[in-house]
Design an enzyme around this catalytic site. Structure first.
Site, short mmCIF file in Angstrom:
data_model
loop_
_atom_site.label_atom_id
_atom_site.label_comp_id
_atom_site.label_asym_id
_atom_site.label_seq_id
_atom_site.Cartn_x
_atom_site.Cartn_y
_atom_site.Cartn_z
N ASP A 1 13.93 22.28 -0.68
CA ASP A 1 14.22 22.53 -2.09
C ASP A 1 15.05 21.40 -2.68
O ASP A 1 15.40 21.41 -3.86
CB ASP A 1 14.88 23.91 -2.30
CG ASP A 1 16.18 24.09 -1.54
OD1 ASP A 1 16.58 23.16 -0.81
OD2 ASP A 1 16.80 25.16 -1.68
N SER A 2 15.33 20.36 -1.86
CA SER A 2 15.88 19.11 -2.40
C SER A 2 14.92 18.53 -3.43
O SER A 2 15.29 17.62 -4.18
CB SER A 2 16.12 18.10 -1.28
OG SER A 2 14.98 17.97 -0.46
N ASP B 1 11.20 25.60 2.39
CA ASP B 1 12.47 26.25 2.04
C ASP B 1 12.25 27.48 1.17
O ASP B 1 11.52 27.41 0.16
CB ASP B 1 13.34 25.28 1.23
CG ASP B 1 14.37 24.57 2.07
OD1 ASP B 1 14.79 25.11 3.11
OD2 ASP B 1 14.77 23.46 1.68
N LYS C 1 12.43 28.18 5.97
CA LYS C 1 13.84 27.88 6.22
C LYS C 1 14.68 28.61 5.20
O LYS C 1 14.30 28.69 4.03
CB LYS C 1 14.09 26.37 6.14
CG LYS C 1 15.56 25.99 6.30
CD LYS C 1 15.74 24.51 6.63
CE LYS C 1 15.79 23.60 5.44
NZ LYS C 1 16.86 23.90 4.47
N GLU D 1 19.04 29.48 4.14
CA GLU D 1 20.41 28.99 4.32
C GLU D 1 21.40 30.12 4.57
O GLU D 1 21.28 31.20 3.99
CB GLU D 1 20.85 28.23 3.07
CG GLU D 1 20.04 26.97 2.81
CD GLU D 1 20.55 26.17 1.61
OE1 GLU D 1 21.61 26.54 1.04
OE2 GLU D 1 19.90 25.18 1.26
N GLU E 1 23.89 20.76 8.76
CA GLU E 1 24.10 19.71 7.75
C GLU E 1 25.60 19.46 7.57
O GLU E 1 26.37 20.39 7.31
CB GLU E 1 23.46 20.15 6.42
CG GLU E 1 23.62 19.10 5.33
CD GLU E 1 22.69 19.30 4.15
OE1 GLU E 1 21.86 20.24 4.15
OE2 GLU E 1 22.81 18.51 3.19
O1 KIV Z 1 16.15 20.78 0.99
C1 KIV Z 1 16.21 19.93 1.90
O2 KIV Z 1 15.63 18.85 1.83
C2 KIV Z 1 16.98 20.26 3.08
C3 KIV Z 1 17.31 19.15 4.02
C4 KIV Z 1 18.35 18.29 3.44
C5 KIV Z 1 17.66 19.64 5.37
O3 KIV Z 1 17.36 21.38 3.26
#
Ligand code: KIV
Length: 302
Positions: free
Chosen positions: A77-78, A120, A149, A151, A218
């Protein structure tokens, strides 16, 4: 009246090697490695072979990463910051994630088709209940993800168990969790004090026990992530700013390609330096993670 059936030949535009159902062509005959599976990743962890992961948000970069030998591709989600220009990942929606996950999935299939693909769950799509998490995860699995994924620790343990019991592989994420950046007070190293290190370790063990098979760490002190990597035998740790002692490494694609206007976090290395192409930069990243020359604890970790 005679019925004329169409001839049973492949349409002119069929992809070579396509299945009769046309939707899931197998890995390209050019594939130089076996498809990456979860047992294979855990086996690499137990053997001590480093796992490589990069983010990708579109088909072309995903295809090049797959071709360059990256084992895991994360639709992070970056993308909120990298693609949408947001200040944090908080504004990313499930629909955004679905769109990019589908694009990346198509890209991987058009390359070797061998990378393991993680997507994510964005903020607000799994915090409410286990059922909400399952519905959101199903959207990303339908879009082509192999694993989702999410968090956080503590309350996420039951969510992870619920998803894993229902056949969804889960990668957890502890330390600096960008979706809660406002609660954390900024992008800061986590687990520095004894108390926070103990809490992080407890959460990591609980997540493994609940069935998480990968764990992104992280901005966690190198010593703590190395210790956890050693202890978590059924869950491969993937570090970003967590030192060289993790089972694998992940970087945001644009950061490691130097496509970045602001100040880069200290855990990033620009792999375009010394490379003639993006493919070569990705290959250099894979080689450096595998041979242990990236990251360097004194430069890229705390
Ligand atoms: O969203 C993302 O790219 C991430 C990575 C920085 C691990 O969670």
């Amino acid at each position: 009246m005679a019925t004329h059936l169409p001839p049973q030949t492949a349409p002119a535009n069929a992809e070579p090697g396509a299945t009769p159902y046309g939707t899931l062509p197998p890995a390209s005959p050019m594939a130089s490695r076996k498809p990456i599976s979860l047992p294979r990743l855990l086996e690499m962890h137990s053997r001590g072979e480093k796992i490589t992961m990069l983010t990708a948000y579109d088909a072309t970069f995903a295809a090049v990463a797959d071709d360059a030998g990256v084992e895991c591709i994360l639709v992070g989600d970056s993308l909120g910051m990298v693609c949408q220009g947001l200040h944090s990942t908080v504004g990313v929606s499930l629909e955004h994630m679905r769109y990019h996950t589908e694009s990346v999935s198509r890209g991987i299939r058009r390359a070797q088709g061998t990378a393991w693909m993680i997507a994510d769950l964005p903020f607000g799509t799994y915090q409410e209940s286990r059922e909400q998490a399952f519905r959101s995860a199903a959207v990303l699995m339908h879009a082509g993800a192999h694993m989702i994924k999410l968090e956080g620790g503590g309350w996420t343990t039951e969510v992870v168990r619920f998803l894993v019991e229902r056949g969804i592989p889960v990668c957890a994420h502890l330390g600096l969790t960008p979706q809660t950046v406002h609660a954390l007070g900024g992008y800061r190293v986590q687990g520095k004090s004894d108390a926070s290190a103990e809490l992080l370790a407890r959460e990591a063990h609980a997540l493994q026990d609940a069935g998480a098979s990968m764990l992104v760490l992280e901005m966690v002190p190198a010593q703590l992530s190395a210790k956890l990597t050693h202890e978590l035998q059924h869950c491969a740790t993937i570090g970003i700013g967590a030192g060289k002692g993790t089972a694998g490494q992940v970087l945001v694609l644009h950061d490691m390609l130097g496509v970045n206007l602001g100040k880069c976090p200290k855990f990033v290395r620009n792999f375009m330096e010394g490379s003639d192409s993006i493919r070569q930069a990705m290959q250099a990243y894979v080689a450096a993670v595998k041979d242990g020359s990236f990251p360097v604890d004194a430069l890229h970790a705390w």
